[in-house]
Design an enzyme around this catalytic site. Structure first.
Site, PDB file in Angstrom:
ATOM      1  N   HIS A 221      53.983 -22.438 -26.843  1.00  0.00           N
ATOM      2  CA  HIS A 221      53.759 -23.875 -26.769  1.00  0.00           C
ATOM      3  C   HIS A 221      53.371 -24.484 -28.115  1.00  0.00           C
ATOM      4  O   HIS A 221      52.936 -23.776 -29.024  1.00  0.00           O
ATOM      5  CB  HIS A 221      52.653 -24.172 -25.753  1.00  0.00           C
TER       6      HIS A 221
ATOM      7  N   LEU B  24      34.852 -15.766 -23.699  1.00  0.00           N
ATOM      8  CA  LEU B  24      34.827 -15.899 -22.243  1.00  0.00           C
ATOM      9  C   LEU B  24      34.081 -14.732 -21.598  1.00  0.00           C
ATOM     10  O   LEU B  24      33.319 -14.916 -20.658  1.00  0.00           O
ATOM     11  CB  LEU B  24      36.256 -16.001 -21.701  1.00  0.00           C
TER      12      LEU B  24
ATOM     13  N   ALA C  81      30.449 -15.110 -21.960  1.00  0.00           N
ATOM     14  CA  ALA C  81      29.904 -16.148 -21.083  1.00  0.00           C
ATOM     15  C   ALA C  81      29.849 -15.698 -19.624  1.00  0.00           C
ATOM     16  O   ALA C  81      29.359 -16.423 -18.765  1.00  0.00           O
ATOM     17  CB  ALA C  81      30.749 -17.409 -21.212  1.00  0.00           C
ATOM     18  N   GLY C  82      30.385 -14.492 -19.360  1.00  0.00           N
ATOM     19  CA  GLY C  82      30.287 -13.978 -18.002  1.00  0.00           C
ATOM     20  C   GLY C  82      31.556 -14.094 -17.184  1.00  0.00           C
ATOM     21  O   GLY C  82      31.561 -13.802 -15.983  1.00  0.00           O
ATOM     22  N   ALA C  83      32.638 -14.507 -17.822  1.00  0.00           N
ATOM     23  CA  ALA C  83      33.902 -14.607 -17.081  1.00  0.00           C
ATOM     24  C   ALA C  83      34.548 -13.237 -17.000  1.00  0.00           C
ATOM     25  O   ALA C  83      34.313 -12.375 -17.850  1.00  0.00           O
ATOM     26  CB  ALA C  83      34.842 -15.593 -17.769  1.00  0.00           C
TER      27      ALA C  83
ATOM     28  N   VAL D  32      37.652 -11.235 -17.585  1.00  0.00           N
ATOM     29  CA  VAL D  32      38.901 -11.396 -18.347  1.00  0.00           C
ATOM     30  C   VAL D  32      39.604 -10.045 -18.440  1.00  0.00           C
ATOM     31  O   VAL D  32      39.191  -9.187 -19.207  1.00  0.00           O
ATOM     32  CB  VAL D  32      38.624 -11.930 -19.777  1.00  0.00           C
ATOM     33  N   PRO D  33      40.654  -9.845 -17.657  1.00  0.00           N
ATOM     34  CA  PRO D  33      41.374  -8.575 -17.749  1.00  0.00           C
ATOM     35  C   PRO D  33      42.061  -8.443 -19.110  1.00  0.00           C
ATOM     36  O   PRO D  33      42.318  -9.446 -19.774  1.00  0.00           O
ATOM     37  CB  PRO D  33      42.400  -8.650 -16.615  1.00  0.00           C
TER      38      PRO D  33
END
Lengths: 610, 398
Positions: free
Chosen positions: A273, A293, A296-298, A300-301
């Site tokens: 993009h 991320l 921050a606790g996300a 993320v694979p």
């Protein structure tokens, strides 16, 4: 519950054909969830006043195209959302105009290639108005069970496969359009589906960002977890991480970030993009986003392939903790089925449709037209001519060599008869008046009738009758004609006579009787009749219409087709006269006074109206 | 993002009153001799000759020559023009006046989400990175133009004094105008030089990016943007760009020499994830490709044929997400035609093809693809139930 779009959303689409296609897709969703049409109006000045046909299931709706947003809203004040489908050069003005409308709270733009400056200005303007400008380059917004804005979600079948007919527990935010659909599918496969999904677009400066929608999802009690799909470039993912890490959030966050491959590719190599471009010193790299991320606790694979597992894991955890209570699935069989088109049903042999017309001569369904089964090109290749095509299309028979030669000569001989006769003169007058070819030739064509060229059919018809009913009784035939018809069609000429014979008639009769083997009972009969009539009066000769009519009957053409030969032949002449007049730049003509006998009343005063 | 060459950038600077040195762009050294007869500055100034091409590291490659007289410049131009650097050829050189100067400054502007940011330093030149802490920033909100007083304050803040501060601020204000009105994304002038004897300023070197999407409102943009991939475009890339410019939807291609896994993927977002998947599994991509927005089948066919010709490839990944409106059947028929044509020309020998896709008419598209097995293709076809990038794992494990 949901974000951005819901049951009360009513939209206007600004743009042309792409917008219409979107409206059709949106109406399929409206049908699936049994809601009224989402798209209430189009704005597209070039098609102002037109009605667009939109099917909601089997129900046909007409949606009006307006020339301006103002007029669309004047008649549809319920509109609260605008979809921009117009070209990049006009997208800014259309979106700004929509943002200016008090009742419109959401503007979403699919247009690609919008200048960054315009997108930035629209974002700022929307923020100032407390509204949402989503896009550019956004495939749209989907709220399961409630509303679809744009073509997000793809074809009807996919809407069902992704369980979009009823709400789930996952929110979806992506930059990419294709991946929004993929993410909805993953949420349906590995979880219970979505609440809402929104594509923010992959441009460098989208009107909204992940945080905009994360905040909305956080405030939407039905959304328990959110999947975001980001990519290299910009800082929107980092901002999402910052937002998520700032305080304890109710929603779980799962993310996948594209563009890690750029670590190993040559510097500055950019693809994907417009916004997918790494800045100086690794700013905005996929790796830095993933790290932010995760910190921050996300969840993320490592790769996109790991997303399925991550969603499943979060779903099971939320179920285990009781946040998501499993609900019984709807039986898919109860879902509405998109009515198929007539063509589709017929293909399956499940419906009988009475045809409107029937044809027995010509078939255009293959690669080339076929005349009574024969491919046109093959006829050409095998040496057939236009007269054979006439035989096929008018009489469904391939004439023999001899027969086609006769047909050809009939056409050649009748192609024109000078400018003075009614047909040619009609065409010439029209040509002189500046009338175009088809209409000028039609003007000549309207002259063909009982007194000019139109006697071929009747001549053939009555001589054929005579052969059958009065085979050896010419006086009997003439008597019958006198009593039932009047003058014999095909007999008589204005200027020609026994002493001044019509060369064309002599030639045709001579050719057919002496140079061909054609059996000519009808022509022979007519010649016998001529002997009797010319004995009464010198000019009651067999004229060219009669001759042609009889020969054609002898060629076995149906009698009602016979005038067609004169029409066909004389068309060649009339076209010639039209071209001739045009070549000469002929001027408008009118009759001179001295060619008119004004047999009229004297001048007089108009009486008072009673 | 579209980087433009120095020549067109100078032209835009001139248009907005940013001082530039005298310069000419030439393709033929003889033309320089003629220009020398016509222009006093070419005969009397020291000159710099630079290859006017999108080639990184020009200085090290000997494509920048400084301090020349006209004869020396002619010599340098002759030497540079026609030189081959990797896959590209030097076709133009820019010959500019090398202004004797006393100081070098740094001036740049770049867009961000909320507007733009002006950067100023009085320690410009090649070592600017080392003096990055001297750079002063002025944020300019969208649709606002800072007053000359405000810019002068920033200049003073950056260490400029007196008349020089005023003049630098004036140039910066014109830079802002140029940036705004030319739909620029970033402009970096380094160095901006000053000759104090006559207080003459000039932007000696500049890098400018413009928003190519905005070209519809710039009738005087007579240039083309230079390659954004750090090297000139290859013939195949150029061919795909030419097709891309003509069609609804888009097709894109970037060649990556040395890789053995070719990508024939759909969608701007998904295609990047496929590249990532290859790299994450230790593979190397032979290209990046993308078709999206429901392009016509013939365009996808052309892209396919080009990809099949990439040297030394072992796998082709025909991947994609579940499309919203790209017709799978139609685009796949383009790919299938491309495969057939390539095979008949002797390509695709020992190449494995891996397919995963969903979207409108997916069943017909996938079935047609699968039928290629009967024609002897080593092709493996999966539908939406196969996780998107898992075909990459299958390929690499095969």
């Amino acid at each position: 519950m949901s974000i951005l779009a819901n049951k009360d959303t009513r939209a206007v689409i600004i743009g042309g054909v792409a917008g219409l296609n979107a409206a059709k897709r949106m109406a399929q969703f409206d049908f699936l969830v049994n809601r009224p049409l989402t798209v209430q109006a189009f704005v597209y000045p070039p098609e102002e006043g037109q009605q667009k046909e939109i099917y909601r299931g089997g129900e046909l709706n007409n949606v009006t195209v307006y020339g301006s947003l103002d007029s669309a809203l004047a008649e549809n004040p319920q509109i609260n959302t605008a979809l921009i489908y117009i070209g990049a050069s006009r997208a800014y003005h259309s979106a700004k105009e929509a943002l200016d409308v008090k009742g419109i709270k959401l503007v979403t733009m699919i247009t690609e290639g919008v200048p960054e400056k315009d997108a930035k200005a629209l974002r700022k303007y929307a923020l100032e108005q407390g509204k949402i400008f989503n896009g550019p380059s956004s495939i749209g917004i989907m709220t399961a069970g409630e509303c679809r804005l744009g073509v997000i979600g793809g074809e009807f079948k996919n809407l069902k496969l992704c369980n979009l007919y009823r709400p789930g527990s996952f929110g979806v935010i992506t930059k990419s359009g294709g991946l929004s659909n993929e993410a909805m599918w993953l949420c349906a496969q590995n979880g219970d589906g979505i609440t809402s999904a929104v594509a923010i677009g992959g441009d460098a400066y989208p009107g909204t960002d992940f945080v905009t929608y994360l905040q909305m999802f956080e405030n939407d009690p039905e959304t328990k977890a959110v999947v975001i799909i980001g990519e290299v470039g910009g800082t929107l993912e980092e901002e999402a991480a910052e937002w998520y890490g700032r305080e304890k959030r109710r929603i779980k966050l799962i993310a996948s970030i594209g563009g890690t491959c750029q670590d190993v590719l040559p510097q500055g190599m950019k693809f994907g993009h417009a916004g997918a471009k790494e800045g100086k010193k690794g700013l905005g790299s996929a790796r830095s986003k993933i790290n932010a991320l995760r910190e921050a606790g996300a969840l993320v694979p490592d790769t996109f392939g790991g997303l399925s597992k991550a969603i499943k894991q979060v779903y099971l955890e939320l179920q285990a903790s009781g946040v998501i209570k499993p609900e019984p699935e709807l039986d898919e069989k109860l879902l509405p089925v998109l009515p198929p088109s007539v063509q589709e049903v017929m293909k399956q042999g499940e419906v009988i449709v009475e045809p409107l017309i029937r044809t027995t001569i010509s078939d255009d369904r293959g690669e080339e037209p076929r005349y009574v089964g024969y491919a046109a090109s093959e006829l050409c290749e095998k040496g057939y001519g236009i007269e054979d095509v006439v035989g096929l299309l008018w009489n469904k028979k391939l004439p023999s060599k001899e027969e086609s030669e006769i047909i050809k000569r009939i056409i050649m001989i009748s192609a024109d008869h000078g400018p003075a006769v009614s047909g040619a003169f009609g065409s010439i007058i029209a040509a002189c008046a500046g009338i175009d070819l088809p209409q000028a030739v039609s003007a000549g064509m309207t002259m063909i009738g009982p007194r000019f060229g139109g006697a071929v059919t009747n001549a053939g018809k009555y001589f054929k009758y005579g052969v059958k009913e009065y085979p050896n009784d010419i006086p009997g035939f003439l008597n019958w004609m006198k009593e039932n018809v009047g003058p014999v069609p095909g007999i008589g000429h204005r200027v020609k006579s026994v002493k001044n014979p019509d060369k064309r008639v002599k030639y045709l009769v001579d050719y057919v009787t002496n140079q061909t083997t054609l059996h000519t009972p009808c022509l022979n009969y007519a010649l016998e009749v001529e002997k009797v009539t010319t004995a009464k009066k010198d000019n009651l000769i067999l004229n060219v219409d009669g001759t042609i009519g009889c020969i054609l009957v002898d060629l076995d053409f149906p009698e009602y087709s016979l005038n067609g030969f004169f029409v066909l032949a004389r068309t060649i002449g009339m076209i010639g006269h039209w071209i001739d007049q045009n070549n000469q730049n002929a001027r408008l003509i009118r009759l001179y006074d001295y060619l008119i006998n004004y047999a009229v009343k004297e001048e007089r005063e108009v009486p008072e109206k009673k | 993002m579209a980087k433009i060459l120095e020549g067109p950038a100078m032209k835009l600077f001139n248009k907005w009153g940013i001082p530039v040195p005298n310069y000419v762009v030439i393709m033929d050294p003889d033309r320089l001799a003629q220009l020398g007869e016509a222009n006093k500055w070419l005969r009397e100034s020291k000159l710099v000759v630079k290859a006017h091409e999108a080639i990184g590291g020009r200085f090290k490659l000997g494509l920048v020559k400084l301090g020349l007289n006209l004869d020396g410049a002619l010599e340098a131009a002759k030497e540079m023009i026609g030189r081959e650097i990797g896959t590209s050829v030097v076709r133009q050189v820019i010959v500019a006046e090398m202004l004797d100067h006393d100081e070098e400054y740094y001036l740049s502007i770049a867009g961000n989400r909320d507007g733009s940011e002006l950067l100023l330093s009085n320690k410009g030149g090649v070592d600017i990175e080392e003096h990055w802490d001297t750079v002063k920033r002025l944020f300019i909100p969208l649709d606002e133009t800072p007053s000359i007083e405000r810019i002068t304050e920033s200049a003073i803040d950056a260490g400029f004094t007196g008349e020089i501060a005023e003049r630098v601020a004036k140039i910066a204000s014109r830079l802002i105008l140029c940036f705004d009105n030319e739909d620029a994304q970033s402009i970096e002038i380094n160095p901006l030089v000053i000759r104090k004897s006559d207080m003459r300023f000039a932007a000696l070197d500049a890098v400018m990016n413009v928003d190519w999407d905005a070209r519809f409102r710039h009738a005087d943009w007579d240039f083309k943007p230079v390659s954004e991939i750090g090297r000139p475009f290859t013939e195949a890339e150029q061919q795909i760009m030419d097709i891309d410019a003509r069609i609804k939807g888009s097709v894109k291609l970037v060649e990556v020499p040395g890789g053995d896994i070719a990508l024939l993927t759909a969608g701007g977002g998904a295609s990047v994830f496929y590249s990532d998947a290859v790299v994450a599994r230790g593979g190397s991509i032979a290209n990046y490709a993308e078709y999206s927005g429901d392009p016509p089948d013939w365009a996808v066919e052309a892209l396919t044929e080009i990809i099949c010709k990439l040297p030394h490839i072992k796998h082709i990944i025909v991947g994609g997400a579940i499309a919203n409106f790209t017709d799978v059947k139609a685009t796949f028929s383009g790919i299938i035609n491309g495969f057939r044509a390539s095979k008949s020309k002797g390509y695709l020998e020992n190449v494995k093809i891996w397919v995963r896709r969903g979207g409108p008419n997916e069943n017909q598209g996938l079935a047609a693809m699968k039928k290629l097995q009967e024609e002897g293709f080593d092709i493996h076809v999966y539908d939406r139930s196969m996780p998107m990038t898992d075909i990459v794992d299958l390929a690499l494990n095969s």
